[in-house]
Scaffold this motif. Structure first.
Motif, PDB file in Angstrom:
ATOM      1  N   ARG A  32       0.816  -1.209   0.000  1.00 29.70           N
ATOM      2  CA  ARG A  32       0.000   0.000   0.000  1.00 29.70           C
ATOM      3  C   ARG A  32       0.852   1.262   0.000  1.00 29.70           C
ATOM      4  N   ILE A  33       1.955   1.202   0.766  1.00 31.35           N
ATOM      5  CA  ILE A  33       2.796   2.396   0.843  1.00 31.35           C
ATOM      6  C   ILE A  33       3.446   2.668  -0.519  1.00 31.35           C
ATOM      7  N   CYS A  34       3.881   1.606  -1.190  1.00 29.16           N
ATOM      8  CA  CYS A  34       4.430   1.776  -2.543  1.00 29.16           C
ATOM      9  C   CYS A  34       3.374   2.369  -3.470  1.00 29.16           C
ATOM     10  N   ASN A  35       2.157   1.882  -3.339  1.00 23.97           N
ATOM     11  CA  ASN A  35       1.076   2.399  -4.181  1.00 23.97           C
ATOM     12  C   ASN A  35       0.845   3.876  -3.929  1.00 23.97           C
ATOM     13  N   ILE A  36       0.876   4.248  -2.661  1.00 25.53           N
ATOM     14  CA  ILE A  36       0.714   5.663  -2.319  1.00 25.53           C
ATOM     15  C   ILE A  36       1.853   6.471  -2.914  1.00 25.53           C
ATOM     16  N   ALA A  37       3.070   5.942  -2.764  1.00 26.42           N
ATOM     17  CA  ALA A  37       4.244   6.675  -3.256  1.00 26.42           C
ATOM     18  C   ALA A  37       4.218   6.833  -4.767  1.00 26.42           C
ATOM     19  N   GLN A  38       3.622   5.864  -5.435  1.00 26.74           N
ATOM     20  CA  GLN A  38       3.591   5.923  -6.900  1.00 26.74           C
ATOM     21  C   GLN A  38       2.348   6.586  -7.448  1.00 26.74           C
ATOM     22  N   GLY A  39       1.525   7.120  -6.563  1.00 26.25           N
ATOM     23  CA  GLY A  39       0.367   7.846  -7.039  1.00 26.25           C
ATOM     24  C   GLY A  39      -0.802   6.962  -7.425  1.00 26.25           C
ATOM     25  N   LYS A  40      -0.843   5.763  -6.914  1.00 22.85           N
ATOM     26  CA  LYS A  40      -1.956   4.885  -7.248  1.00 22.85           C
ATOM     27  C   LYS A  40      -3.080   4.959  -6.217  1.00 22.85           C
ATOM     28  N   GLU A  41      -2.812   5.649  -5.113  1.00 19.50           N
ATOM     29  CA  GLU A  41      -3.841   5.789  -4.091  1.00 19.50           C
ATOM     30  C   GLU A  41      -3.916   7.248  -3.684  1.00 19.50           C
ATOM     31  N   GLU A  42      -5.113   7.653  -3.287  1.00 19.33           N
ATOM     32  CA  GLU A  42      -5.282   9.036  -2.859  1.00 19.33           C
ATOM     33  C   GLU A  42      -5.210   9.152  -1.351  1.00 19.33           C
ATOM     34  N   VAL A  43      -4.343  10.028  -0.900  1.00 18.65           N
ATOM     35  CA  VAL A  43      -4.256  10.300   0.536  1.00 18.65           C
ATOM     36  C   VAL A  43      -3.994  11.797   0.693  1.00 18.65           C
ATOM     37  N   TYR A  44      -4.060  12.269   1.918  1.00 22.60           N
ATOM     38  CA  TYR A  44      -3.719  13.661   2.196  1.00 22.60           C
ATOM     39  C   TYR A  44      -2.192  13.770   2.312  1.00 22.60           C
ATOM     40  N   VAL A  45      -1.580  14.185   1.212  1.00 20.51           N
ATOM     41  CA  VAL A  45      -0.121  14.297   1.196  1.00 20.51           C
ATOM     42  C   VAL A  45       0.302  15.613   1.830  1.00 20.51           C
ATOM     43  N   ILE A  46       1.076  15.521   2.865  1.00 17.53           N
ATOM     44  CA  ILE A  46       1.529  16.719   3.565  1.00 17.53           C
ATOM     45  C   ILE A  46       2.808  17.261   2.927  1.00 17.53           C
ATOM     46  N   TYR A  47       3.636  16.325   2.471  1.00 18.47           N
ATOM     47  CA  TYR A  47       4.912  16.714   1.871  1.00 18.47           C
ATOM     48  C   TYR A  47       5.412  15.562   1.022  1.00 18.47           C
ATOM     49  N   GLN A  48       6.093  15.896  -0.050  1.00 13.05           N
ATOM     50  CA  GLN A  48       6.820  14.857  -0.769  1.00 13.05           C
ATOM     51  C   GLN A  48       7.967  15.487  -1.536  1.00 13.05           C
ATOM     52  N   ASP A  49       8.983  14.661  -1.791  1.00 17.70           N
ATOM     53  CA  ASP A  49      10.050  15.069  -2.693  1.00 17.70           C
ATOM     54  C   ASP A  49      10.422  13.839  -3.523  1.00 17.70           C
ATOM     55  N   GLU A  50      11.599  13.841  -4.092  1.00 23.16           N
ATOM     56  CA  GLU A  50      11.921  12.728  -5.003  1.00 23.16           C
ATOM     57  C   GLU A  50      11.970  11.385  -4.299  1.00 23.16           C
ATOM     58  N   THR A  51      12.379  11.403  -3.027  1.00 25.41           N
ATOM     59  CA  THR A  51      12.648  10.122  -2.383  1.00 25.41           C
ATOM     60  C   THR A  51      11.703   9.780  -1.241  1.00 25.41           C
ATOM     61  N   THR A  52      10.981  10.799  -0.761  1.00 27.36           N
ATOM     62  CA  THR A  52      10.247  10.634   0.492  1.00 27.36           C
ATOM     63  C   THR A  52       8.826  11.167   0.362  1.00 27.36           C
ATOM     64  N   VAL A  53       7.910  10.562   1.113  1.00 29.32           N
ATOM     65  CA  VAL A  53       6.540  11.059   1.121  1.00 29.32           C
ATOM     66  C   VAL A  53       6.013  11.086   2.555  1.00 29.32           C
ATOM     67  N   ALA A  54       5.210  12.110   2.872  1.00 26.93           N
ATOM     68  CA  ALA A  54       4.599  12.212   4.192  1.00 26.93           C
ATOM     69  C   ALA A  54       3.108  12.469   4.001  1.00 26.93           C
ATOM     70  N   PHE A  55       2.266  11.672   4.671  1.00 29.39           N
ATOM     71  CA  PHE A  55       0.839  11.820   4.487  1.00 29.39           C
ATOM     72  C   PHE A  55       0.101  11.566   5.791  1.00 29.39           C
ATOM     73  N   LEU A  56      -1.144  12.061   5.864  1.00 27.45           N
ATOM     74  CA  LEU A  56      -1.946  11.837   7.054  1.00 27.45           C
ATOM     75  C   LEU A  56      -2.342  10.364   7.128  1.00 27.45           C
ATOM     76  N   SER A  57      -2.184   9.789   8.297  1.00 28.11           N
ATOM     77  CA  SER A  57      -2.601   8.408   8.487  1.00 28.11           C
ATOM     78  C   SER A  57      -4.115   8.312   8.334  1.00 28.11           C
ATOM     79  N   GLU A  58      -4.564   7.258   7.677  1.00 26.74           N
ATOM     80  CA  GLU A  58      -6.003   7.115   7.467  1.00 26.74           C
ATOM     81  C   GLU A  58      -6.703   6.507   8.663  1.00 26.74           C
ATOM     82  N   GLN A  59      -5.923   6.002   9.601  1.00 26.97           N
ATOM     83  CA  GLN A  59      -6.502   5.513  10.854  1.00 26.97           C
ATOM     84  C   GLN A  59      -5.697   6.133  11.980  1.00 26.97           C
TER      85      GLN A  59
END
Lengths: 284, 176
Positions: free
Chosen positions: B7-34
């Motif tokens: 799931r995390i890979c999917n989020i990182a690759q843009g296959k899932e929608e989440v509240y992204v707080i920050y991202q750059d080339e190597t890292t992603v930060a998003f609101l936990s869904e639970q």
């Protein structure tokens, strides 16, 4: 090295350690009662006083006994003598920092790198298959000692430790939106990112790999600050999205109140209305 | 390196929608869904690694930098009074996703989390045994000015007898 451990460290405040002389530099910064006069102390004197009272600084300096499992010029790792699990390690910067935001980037990198190495050491040494790595910044987060530390805690199958099991709650969509907006505004500022923040369902976005083109655009955006007019221009183009450009102060406050109340959903509400006792007393 | 069902890979690759707080080339930060608490954030490398020991240094550094900046932001943005950074490294530690990630938890007094734990009592002998065992491993950490107080350990692989012998010598020294 003393053989006895008559005081706890780790997450305990140490009160029974014995009296300390005040730091040399703080001698002139005492009030008439001989207590440290924090108001009139220089930052250096305050720092010196903190170090004087910090048991971990004493351990690091070798004045107090501890079981060191690793050290280098920047950090020291010791066993917690009252561990959550055997092999519980406290990884400390030699420098007296209190919380993570105070730590320079290089030092934090070094700490994380050694936390990783110590986790690996523990997996090997104790033949366990898991570790928890844990940081508490601030008393509200469970920080007990004033010296920043990273906990590395060995975990074994069936060790019956539930401390780090995170509950799963649900926060409504509207509240989540509010949280998202506030957080993202601040984070964008912190990273120097200039972009409009969208709210509504469009707030949810897909993460993406940065393409070469996007990289160029981002670079361009960062270095050409838009005027207020320009920003509005861009808004018009993206009008389907609802946007909060400059939330007014009152809404901001109300939002923050709402957010903070979410932390304590079971807190009893303020008693409204008249106390019955007060009414009864009127008859006396 | 990515995996299909992660799931995390999917989020990182843009296959899932989440509240992204920050991202750059190597890292992603998003609101936990639970979320465990309001503003519960996940920070993860976009590439797939399972445990911290596998994450390359530079990537771990970037995650730490992002985690630090974001957790600092929660003080002002959410009126947090404290923050936790928490990693579940390995199944026994409660790791739920096979993809390395860090939890950032904004905290306030009397909120619904409690990380206080029962302190275990350990004997001097137990502690010393563990100290020795761990030190045998930390010798291999680079950049170490490891102070070997008792013996210089030349041989990396040890028989059990040798370890016991060391322990005996250690205790004799302390007693004598």
């Amino acid at each position: 090295m003393s053989g006895g451990h008559d005081h706890g460290h780790g997450e305990h405040e140490d009160h029974g350690h014995g009296s300390h002389d005040h730091a040399e530099g703080a001698h002139d910064a005492h009030d008439s009662h001989g207590a440290p006069d924090l108001k009139n102390m220089t930052p250096e004197q305050i720092r010196a006083l903190q170090k004087q009272n910090c048991i971990f600084c004493h351990i690091i300096a070798g004045r107090v006994a501890a079981k060191k499992v690793y050290e280098d010029e920047h950090v020291v790792a010791i066993l917690d003598i009252n561990p959550l699990n055997p092999g519980h390690i406290l990884l400390l910067p030699r420098e007296h920092y209190q919380i993570m935001p105070q730590i320079p980037e290089d030092m934090l990198n070094h700490l994380m790198s050694k936390a990783k190495a110590l986790s690996h050491s523990v997996l090997r040494a104790l033949q366990v298959k898991g570790t928890n790595i844990f940081i508490a910044n601030g008393a509200a987060a469970g920080q007990r000692a004033p010296h920043f530390m990273v906990h590395i805690i060995p975990r074994a199958e069936g060790d019956n430790i539930t401390t780090f099991k995170l509950p799963k709650s649900k926060i409504g969509e509207e509240d989540t939106e509010t949280i998202f907006h506030h957080l993202k505004t601040k984070v964008n500022k912190a990273f120097g990112i200039k972009e409009e923040i969208v709210t509504g369902k469009e707030g949810k976005e897909k993460a993406h790999h940065h393409t070469e083109e996007e990289k160029h655009d981002k670079h361009h955006k960062k270095h050409s600050p838009q005027t207020h007019e320009e920003k509005h221009e861009v808004h018009k183009e993206h009008s389907p999205h609802k946007e909060i450009e400059h939330p007014d102060q009152e809404k901001e406050e109300a939002d923050l109140d709402k957010i903070t109340s979410l932390f304590t959903p079971h807190a009893k509400e303020e008693k409204k209305g008249v106390s019955l006792d007060k009414i009864a007393n009127l008859f006396k | 390196m990515t995996t299909e069902n992660c799931r995390i890979c999917n989020i990182a690759q843009g296959k899932e929608e989440v509240y992204v707080i920050y991202q750059d080339e190597t890292t992603v930060a998003f609101l936990s869904e639970q979320p465990a608490v309001p503003g519960h954030i996940i920070v993860a490398p976009k590439n797939h690694f399972t445990i911290i020991e596998q994450v390359p240094e530079s990537l771990l550094n970037q995650c730490a930098k992002v985690a630090n900046k974001i957790s600092t932001c929660t003080f002002e943005a959410l009126h947090a009074q404290g923050t936790n950074v928490l990693i579940h490294n390995g199944i026994p530690a409660g790791q739920e996703h096979a993809h390395f990630l860090m939890h950032i938890l904004p905290r306030r007094q009397a909120d619904s989390l409690n990380f206080q734990w029962q302190l275990k009592q350990m004997s001097e002998e137990e502690l010393s045994t563990i100290e020795l065992r761990i030190k045998e491993q930390t010798k291999n950490i680079s950049g170490t000015h490891h102070h070997e107080e008792h013996h210089k350990e030349e041989h990396k692989s040890e028989s059990i007898e040798k370890r016991d012998d060391l322990r005996v010598k250690y205790f004799l020294r302390r007693v004598g």
